[in-house]
Enzyme design. Sequence first.
Site, PDB file in Angstrom:
ATOM      1  N   SER A 296       0.812  -1.224   0.000  1.00  0.00           N
ATOM      2  CA  SER A 296       0.000   0.000   0.000  1.00  0.00           C
ATOM      3  C   SER A 296       0.839   1.265   0.000  1.00  0.00           C
ATOM      4  CB  SER A 296      -0.938   0.005   1.214  1.00  0.00           C
ATOM      5  OG  SER A 296      -1.799  -1.107   1.194  1.00  0.00           O
ATOM      6  N   HIS A 347       0.116   4.802   4.248  1.00  0.00           N
ATOM      7  CA  HIS A 347      -0.544   5.416   3.089  1.00  0.00           C
ATOM      8  C   HIS A 347      -0.094   6.871   2.903  1.00  0.00           C
ATOM      9  CE1 HIS A 347      -4.155   2.407   3.058  1.00  0.00           C
ATOM     10  NE2 HIS A 347      -2.985   1.821   3.028  1.00  0.00           N
TER      11      HIS A 347
END
Length: 518
Positions: A296, A347
Site C-alpha cells: 500500500s 498510506h
Amino acid sequence: MYLNDLYLEYQLAYQLFQQGFELINKNEETDELWFERFQNNTSFIIRLLPKRFDWQNQLKQDVTSTYQRIHQMRKSFKGKHIEAITVYTSSEEPIGDDWQTLKKPITSNAKKPFTMNVYFLHETERSDEIERLREKTGLDLSLEEIDELDNEEKERKVAYFKQTILQDFNNRIEKRRKVFSNGKPLFTYILIALNIFFFLQQINNGGSENIDTLIDMGAKYNPLIMEGEWWRLFTSMFLHIGFVHILMNMVALFYLGTAIERIFGRTRFLVIYFLGGIVGSIASFATSISISAGASGAIFGLFGALLFFGLIYKDVFKDTMGMNIIFILVLNLVIGFSIPEIDMGAHLGGLLGGFLIAACLHVPSKKNGKYQLGAIIAFIVLCAGLLMYGIDNNASSLEFKLIEVEEKLTDNQFEEAIEISTDALNELKSNKDKKLMAYFLFHRSYAYIQQGEIELAQADLEESLGYEETIPEAYNNLTIIYANNFEFDKAREVIGEGLERFPDNQELLALQQDLSNY
C-alpha cells in the site's frame, strides 16, 4: 458559393487561433470546427460551421442539437462557467419569418452553467453580425471583402489557414501522446508476479494472516526493527495479510503502475515505487506499533507521482485521468481514516514520499534544477525526521514495552520481563490512561509464577482484576492459585466474576466445572 462560406469560416478560425483559442474538435467532412479559450475561470467555446440552411426548422434543429452537445460536454471544459457561441457562415439566410429569434441567448442552469449564442453570417447581415460578435467576445475580428479575391486566392488562403490551425492541433495531440509513451509497462507485471509469489509462500508457511509467518518472512515488526532489522522496511512491501488485501493492492498496482511506467519510464517507475514504499514503511514504523505488511505504501507513492504529473501537465491530467485519480485517492483516504485497522501512516507516508521522489526525478524531457534540489532536500528531511521520531516514539511507547515483555516471556527471559513490566507500571501510575495496567500486571504475574513467586503473582493478578481493561487468563490464573491454596470460596468467586465478563470463554467454563467437585 460554398467556397465563400468556407473562406469566411477559416478567416475567423485563423483570427481566433491568433488570439489564443485552441482547436479542440473538428469534423473533416463538414468542416465544423470547435475552439476553446480559458480566461478568468470561464471557457469561451466557439463553434464554426459553413452550412446553408434552406429552412428555419433545419437551423433550429442544429441549434438544439448543439445546445445538447454542449450540455453533455460541459464537464470536459476547463472553466466553471461556459460561454458558448455558434457561428454559421452562409451566403444565404434560411427561409422563415422568425428564424432571427434563434439568435437570442439560451442559458442553462446546470451545475456547470453555460450560455449559448448564435451568429449567422449571411451576405446581407455579415458586417452587423461580426460587430455583434466583437461586442460579445471583445475579440479583434475583421473579414476581408470576398469580392476582392478570386477563387484561386481564396482556396490558397483557406489551405494556409487550415494547415496552420490543424498543424497546431496535431502537434498538441502528438505532444500529449508522447507524454504517455516514455516506456512500455514491464516492471509492473514483474512486481505483481513477485507479490503473488510471496503471498503463496505465506500460505505454504502457515497462512497469510498468521502472525509468526508474517514476522518470519519479514513483515514490519517494530521490536525487531529497533534491534537492527531495518531490512523489514523493504521486505514488508511484498507481504500481504489476507486474500482481499492482496487482490485490492494488485488491482491498484496494475492500473497505477502501467500508467506511471508509460509517463515516467521504467527506471523512474522503479525508483518511485520502492522509495515511496520505503517512506511508507518508515511512516508506519513511526506512527504504529502494530505488525504491518503490504504494497500500500508503494501504491500510494504512485498516487503521489501522478499528482506531481498533474502539476506539470495540468490540462493533460484533467482531460485524461485527473478527476478519477483524485476521486479514488480521496475515497481511499476516507476509508483509511474510517477503519482503525488500516495503516494510514504507510498510506500518507507513501503518498508524500512518492510525490517528492517524482519531483526529484521530474517527468522525462522536463527539468527544473531548483525545484528538483528542493524536493531532494525535502525527501531527506522527511525520511530522517520520521526515523528519528519513530525511534524515539517506539523507545518511549508503552505498547512497545508490552510487546517487549511478551517477547521476553516467549524466550523464557523472566527476570527481564519483570524488570520491563515494573518500569512500565511505575510510569503508568502517573498516567491518566490506565488501560495497559492490567496487561503489564498479568504478564509480570506470569513471570513470577514461572519463578515460583506465587504470592507476588497473586498480588498482581488481584490488582489487575480491578481495572476495566483485563483479560480472561487473569481470572483463570488467579482461580488456580486460590484453588492450590485450598481457598475454594475465593476461587469460585473469581471464576464467577470472570464468566460474567467473558461468558463464552471455554477455559473459564472448564475450570468452573472442575471446581464444582470441591
